[in-house]
Design an enzyme around this catalytic site. Sequence first.
Site, mmCIF file in Angstrom:
data_model
loop_
_atom_site.group_PDB
_atom_site.id
_atom_site.type_symbol
_atom_site.label_atom_id
_atom_site.label_comp_id
_atom_site.label_asym_id
_atom_site.label_seq_id
_atom_site.Cartn_x
_atom_site.Cartn_y
_atom_site.Cartn_z
ATOM 1 N N SER A 56 0.815 -1.228 0.000
ATOM 2 C CA SER A 56 0.000 0.000 0.000
ATOM 3 C C SER A 56 0.842 1.268 0.000
ATOM 4 O O SER A 56 0.322 2.345 -0.249
ATOM 5 C CB SER A 56 -0.953 0.012 1.193
ATOM 6 N N LYS A 98 1.579 4.678 6.738
ATOM 7 C CA LYS A 98 0.686 5.517 5.913
ATOM 8 C C LYS A 98 1.229 6.935 5.858
ATOM 9 O O LYS A 98 2.178 7.282 6.555
ATOM 10 C CB LYS A 98 -0.725 5.555 6.513
#
Lengths: 175, 182
Positions: A56, A98
């Site tokens: 991701s 993230k």
Amino acid sequence: MKKDTGEKEQEESTTFVRPPRQRDWRLICIRIGIIAGATVMVCLFILRPMVISGGSMMPTYSSRGFTFAFLPYFKLYDPQRQQIVVLKHAGFNTFLLKRVLAFPGETVEIHDGVLYVNGKALDEPYVKYPCKWNLTRREVPKGKIFVLGDNRSMPIQNHMGGMIDRDRLAGIPIW
Amino acid sequence: MAGFHLSKQKWFALVVVILATADAIWFFYFRSDDATAVRKRLREAVAFAEKQPKGTGLNLQAAGAAHTLGEFFAMETDIEISGYSRGQTYTLTAATRAQVVSSYFMLRPLITSLSVSLAEIDVSFLDDAHDTASVKCSAMATGTTQNGDSFREGRLISAELVREDGEWRFRTLRADPVISFE
């Protein structure tokens, strides 16, 4: 002649002969214990080694990469926009990597892959793969932050991102 | 073994350290207060919910399992477990013990293996008598579905347990995603 004898005496006086050393196992065990204990403490509370699993954050971080999370960072500093952070997920050993994109009170929306924060498009040079996401406007609630990964090539439903409690910020990756 | 020779004072210090460590371990793991009882009940519930692949571990028979599961919940409950996983939104709700049991046996065959780990468990009591406990924790569920897909989902758990007949039972249970777009 007198000078030569003096030099010889000085040389002899600086020559050491060590007795054969016996291994002190107790000392060795104590040293190993201290080093092992210190290493565990550092890895638990300061620099947590992390194996990256999942793509991701590609291409910034590739899957099966390795980094350390510097855990005390958010005790000293506040998160900055577009900063990469390590977040506590759930359980003991799972963290998320993230990028912080919006803060409480700000609005976020995504149109054709372009992220708008407070109605302004955010320049995101780190997003390299094509993205066609759409997300209707929503406000980041108090106590939360809005985070996404850099890889947005998958459908938005399959991406683990969005609002997360600010107190789940665990640290930053050191590279 | 001359290297391990310790003086009397050092032996005394070593014994004190060992006793202090044992005491600390007992205090944190084996003390029997209400908060520990609630934690224990939480772990029992998780152990019950877990499912091993066929042929390994503990797989309970349905008849006994229904009774055991029911014992974890109060007669009137408020259960809401929602999430979004692999493109599908799901919500499990139950208002009574019977609904919890039937939902559990409806969903259980869809999963071939499930393991759950709890962390950050915080127990507090809502009354002076310590008969109602509020629990917050995070849970990581990993496993495989009937289709062979593996899953790994994190949830923030908030629950209220009540003590009935000496047993701690769930009255409310919410499991929300740690991170979501909503």
